[in-house]
Design an enzyme around this catalytic site. Structure first.
Site, PDB file in Angstrom:
ATOM      1  N   HIS A   1       0.849  -1.197   0.000  1.00 26.11           N
ATOM      2  CA  HIS A   1       0.000   0.000   0.000  1.00 26.11           C
ATOM      3  C   HIS A   1       0.879   1.239   0.000  1.00 26.11           C
ATOM      4  CE1 HIS A   1      -4.093  -1.635   1.580  1.00 26.11           C
ATOM      5  NE2 HIS A   1      -3.543  -2.445   0.710  1.00 26.11           N
TER       6      HIS A   1
ATOM      7  N   TYR B   1       4.708   6.293   9.973  1.00 28.07           N
ATOM      8  CA  TYR B   1       3.843   5.169   9.629  1.00 28.07           C
ATOM      9  C   TYR B   1       4.614   4.119   8.819  1.00 28.07           C
ATOM     10  CZ  TYR B   1      -0.604   2.850   8.683  1.00 28.07           C
ATOM     11  OH  TYR B   1      -1.633   1.943   8.639  1.00 28.07           O
TER      12      TYR B   1
ATOM     13  N   PRO C   1      -2.914  -0.051  19.027  1.00 30.78           N
ATOM     14  CA  PRO C   1      -2.691  -0.508  17.650  1.00 30.78           C
ATOM     15  C   PRO C   1      -2.944   0.537  16.560  1.00 30.78           C
ATOM     16  CG  PRO C   1      -4.745  -1.385  18.522  1.00 30.78           C
ATOM     17  CD  PRO C   1      -4.090  -0.667  19.641  1.00 30.78           C
TER      18      PRO C   1
HETATM   19  C1  PHB Z   1      -4.961  -4.470  10.699  1.00 34.68           C
HETATM   20  O1  PHB Z   1      -5.114  -5.374  11.518  1.00 34.68           O
HETATM   21  O2  PHB Z   1      -5.121  -4.665   9.479  1.00 34.68           O
HETATM   22  C2  PHB Z   1      -4.566  -3.123  11.193  1.00 34.68           C
HETATM   23  C3  PHB Z   1      -4.475  -2.876  12.548  1.00 34.68           C
HETATM   24  C4  PHB Z   1      -4.122  -1.603  12.984  1.00 34.68           C
HETATM   25  C5  PHB Z   1      -3.867  -0.615  12.063  1.00 34.68           C
HETATM   26  C6  PHB Z   1      -3.935  -0.875  10.712  1.00 34.68           C
HETATM   27  C7  PHB Z   1      -4.302  -2.134  10.270  1.00 34.68           C
HETATM   28  O3  PHB Z   1      -3.545   0.626  12.473  1.00 34.68           O
END
Ligand code: PHB
Ligand code: APR
Length: 406
Positions: free
Chosen positions: A72, A381, A289
């Site tokens: 991505h 990120y 997360p």
């Molecule tokens: C995911 O599990 O795909 C996921 C989790 C946290 C994020 C982005 C994606 O910030």
């Protein structure tokens, strides 16, 4: 029994450490409390930084990741009735993230370990850590004793290794958030091509994915929310309310395969070492997360620990081992800040008054309109570059003593 490095825990940290050590000719034994099936099915986050992908590929465990992972080059921030793309390809050229489930990384690492004849034991539920403040630490489990040169505590936040360190040694820093994430894995084609981070007055929602047929979603819910209160219809209704906020966007729904509630917490234990016990990954630190950093940070720790152990076995020098905690904690705190920042930017806090809500929206407007602010998001990120092994130690040796406790 005897090995060079006794590793507790077969999550991403313990498995990758065992594999990287093997590539440097260093023996290890991995002891995992759960079954192989359990760790291979445990659904977790799924965003890999460029550096994590590079590490896995260089270690020879990136073949399926390169085939099945979804690269991505941007994310969408959705709020106030509009979507705003943060373009990684423009802001941090040449670097991308890859969407690939953590349990897929775990499966690939287990397969690699077993095919190399690695000693990896599952369902070992009584590991105890001994003599870590001596040169001859050892582990006991199931009536056996494993003598080691070093012990790596890769057993996650609730593991036995951090709690084996005597009281008073560690300083623990904690930030509990007043909400949790309800995570959902659904058999449905993703409704967006890139990840959508949505801020709404009803709370945060995230649209992520795993493949062309499987989507991953998260909803901000009250802390310790009971999953029983979230039948599938309620989940879809709430996801639609929070995500169908821009013209022309419709959320496709499907069978929910898995759902669970995860508390949101930031945590750091310092230092990440006591005697011959080295903590790595969630055993030493966790992040909320929102920035998708947990796995990536575990990989960064393990890279540093591998270099340090390899240097020790090659030359007898403990300089990198002595710098382990300091080197790791620099990145750990950068990532703590980024994860806190993303969380604060996108969630609703009951304690926020109207003034703070306005500040949050102004902050979002800034990130989505200023190249400088968007670049700060993008480079964190995508993942900041790794430090060269030992660079920091030489720098510290020359510099004035600093106040850090580690
Ligand atoms: C995911 O599990 O795909 C996921 C989790 C946290 C994020 C982005 C994606 O910030
Ligand atoms: N003895 C043996 N194994 C243990 C013990 C114990 N006493 N306690 C825990 N374990 C095992 C757990 O069952 C788990 O498989 O240690 C492993 C730790 O793995 P993770 O929790 O996945 O932690 P880590 O390898 O550090 O990976 C960090 O995991 O939680 C996510 O978001 C986090 O993505 C990040 C990643």
């Amino acid at each position: 029994m005897r090995t060079q490095v006794g590793i507790i825990g077969a999550g991403p940290a313990g498995l990758l450490l065992a594999h990287l050590l093997h590539l440097r000719g260093i023996d290890s034994v991995v002891l995992e409390r759960r079954s192989r099936d359990y760790v291979e099915r445990r659904v977790r986050a799924g965003v890999l930084e460029q550096g994590t992908v590079d590490t896995l590929v260089a270690a020879g465990v990136g073949e399926r990741l390169q085939r099945e992972g979804l690269p991505h080059r941007g994310i969408e921030l959705r709020y106030g009735g509009a979507g705003h793309r943060v373009s990684f390809e423009r802001l941090v050229p040449g670097r991308a993230i890859t969407v690939y489930g953590q349990q897929e990384v775990v499966k690939d690492l287990i397969a690699a370990r077993l095919s190399a004849g690695g000693d990896l034991r599952f369902e070992v539920d009584d590991v105890a850590v001994h003599a870590i403040d001596t040169a001859r630490p050892y582990l006991t489990f199931g009536g056996e004793r494993l003598d080691c040169d070093f012990i790596a505590g890769c057993d996650g936040f609730h593991g036995v290794s951090r709690s084996s360190i005597p009281p008073g040694v560690l300083t623990e820093y904690v930030r509990d958030y007043p909400f949790s994430w309800l995570g959902v894995l659904a058999r449905v084609k993703p409704s967006a091509e890139e990840l959508v981070y949505a801020r709404t007055e009803r709370g945060f929602a995230l649209h992520s994915m795993r493949s062309a047929e499987v989507s991953r979603f998260y909803l901000q819910v009250p802390a310790d929310e009971n999953i029983a209160g979230w039948p599938d219809e309620r989940i879809w209704a709430e996801l639609k309310t929070r995500l169908e906020t821009v013209p022309g966007f419709t959320l496709a729904t499907g069978e929910i395969m898995e759902k669970s509630v995860t508390p949101m917490r930031g945590f750091v234990a310092e230092p990440m070492r006591y005697g011959r016990l080295y903590l790595a990954g969630d055993a030493a630190h966790i992040v909320p997360p929102t920035g998708a950093k947990g796995l990536n940070l575990a990989v960064a720790d393990v890279r540093v620990l591998t270099e340090a152990l390899a240097r020790f076995y090659e030359s007898g020098s403990t300089v990198l081992l002595d710098g382990y905690s300091r080197t790791c904690l620099k990145r750990v705190w950068r990532v703590q800040h980024f994860s806190w920042w993303m969380t604060t930017l996108l969630h609703t806090f009951d304690s926020d008054d109207a003034y703070e809500r306005r500040l949050q929206l102004s902050h979002l407007d800034y990130v989505t309109s200023s190249e400088a602010a968007a670049t700060a998001l993008a480079e964190n990120y995508i993942g900041l570059p790794y430090e060269e092994a030992g660079a920091e130690d030489e720098h510290v040796a020359r510099a004035e003593p600093r106040e850090e406790p580690w």
